[in-house]
Write a protein that holds these residues in place. Structure first.
Motif, PDB file in Angstrom:
ATOM      1  N   ARG A  38      -8.305  -5.137   4.036  1.00 15.27           N
ATOM      2  CA  ARG A  38      -9.225  -6.271   3.952  1.00 15.27           C
ATOM      3  C   ARG A  38     -10.106  -6.151   2.700  1.00 15.27           C
ATOM      4  N   ARG A 107      -0.094  -0.910  -0.967  1.00  8.81           N
ATOM      5  CA  ARG A 107       0.160   0.024   0.139  1.00  8.81           C
ATOM      6  C   ARG A 107       0.098   1.483  -0.337  1.00  8.81           C
ATOM      7  N   ARG A 178       0.477 -14.431  11.599  1.00 12.40           N
ATOM      8  CA  ARG A 178       0.132 -13.129  11.006  1.00 12.40           C
ATOM      9  C   ARG A 178       1.085 -12.039  11.519  1.00 12.40           C
TER      10      ARG A 178
END
Ligand code: DC
Length: 223
Positions: A38, A107, A178
Motif C-alpha cells: 500500500r 515484489r 481484487r
C-alpha cells in the motif's frame, strides 16, 4: 532460529485482526506486508503513475524507501521517512496496491525487506504470498478465508463505524475483483501453500480463529 507464522488469504478475511491477536498472545512481532504494498501504491498514486506503466513503476522503485517501526506495539509504515500508516488505509490505495503488486520489481524490493524482518524476530506475517514465497519454511502456515459475502458484510460494517459508509453490493464487487487479480497474477499469485492449513472463518469468531492458528503453531513447533 526464530519462529514464523505465515497467514495468507484474500482481502477482508480478517488476516490482520487474527495476526495481531496471535502475535500479542505469543509475544511475537506482527508484520503486515499489505501495508508495504500500500505504501508503494500510495507513492505511485501521488506521482500520478498509472498501474499500466510498468517502466515508470520500475523507475520509481529506486526512489522509494519503505520501512517499518513499532509504536506501542503497532506497526507503522514509513514511505521515504513519512509515516503513512493512516493514509494507506483508503480504498483507492488498496486497489492501487493490488494493481501495482503484480510488478516483479515492486515484489522483489518488499520480499527482501520481509525476509530480513523474519530473520531477526519471531513473527506473525500476513499477506498473499508469505507461505508460498516469502517464508517457504515458516513454522506454521495458515490460509485464512471467508465467503465474499461475509467479507463484504464485515467491510461494510467497518466503513459504517468509521463514518464513511459504502454500498454493500459495490464493496462485494470490489472484493471479488481484487481477489481475482491477486489470484491470477503471474508472479506469486495468492494461493494456499501445500503445507498450509485452511481456515474458513465465515462462521467462526475471532477467538476461535486465533485459537486455531495458535494450535497449529503449537503442533508444528514441536515436530
Ligand atoms: O492485505 P491488503 O489489503 O493490505 O493488501 C493490499 C494489496 O497488496 C493486495 O490486494 C495485494 C497486495 N499484496 C501482495 O501482493 N502481497 C502481499 N504479501 C500482501 C499484499
Amino acid at each position: 532460529m526464530s519462529y514464523t507464522i505465515a497467514i495468507d488469504g484474500p482481502a477482508g478475511a480478517g488476516k490482520s485482526t487474527i495476526a495481531k491477536k496471535v502475535a500479542k498472545e505469543l509475544s511475537f512481532i506482527y508484520v503486515d506486508t499489505g501495508a508495504m504494498y500500500r505504501a508503494m501504491g500510495l507513492y505511485f498514486l501521488r506521482k500520478g503513475i498509472v498501474p499500466e506503466n510498468a517502466a515508470a513503476i520500475e523507475a520509481a522503485c529506486d526512489e522509494i524507501q519503505v520501512s517499518i517501526r513499532y509504536e506501542n506495539g503497532e506497526q507503522q509504515v514509513l514511505l521515504n521517512g513519512e509515516n503513512v500508516s493512516a493514509e494507506i488505509r483508503k480504498e483507492e490505495v488498496g486497489n492501487m496496491a493490488s494493481k501495482t503488486s503484480v510488478n516483479g520489481k515492486v515484489r522483489e524490493k518488499l520480499v527482501a525487506l520481509q525476509r530480513e524482518l523474519a530473520k531477526k524476530e519471531n513473527v506473525v506475517m500476513d499477506g498473499r504470498d508469505i507461505g508460498t514465497q516469502v517464508l517457504p519454511d515458516a513454522t506454521a502456515k495458515i490460509y485464512l478465508t471467508a465467503s465474499s459475502a461475509e467479507r463484504a458484510r464485515r467491510r461494510y460494517l467497518e466503513l459504517q463505524q468509521k463514518g464513511t459508509p459504502g454500498v454493500l453490493e459495490e464493496i462485494e464487487a470490489d472484493i471479488i475483483e481484487r481477489d481475482h487479480r491477486d489470484m491470477t497474477r503471474e508472479i506469486s499469485p495468492l494461493r494456499q501453500a501445500e503445507d498450509a492449513v485452511l481456515v474458513d472463518a465465515s462462521h467462526m469468531t475471532i477467538d476461535e480463529v486465533a485459537a486455531a492458528v495458535i494450535s497449529e503453531f503449537e503442533k508444528k513447533r514441536t515436530v
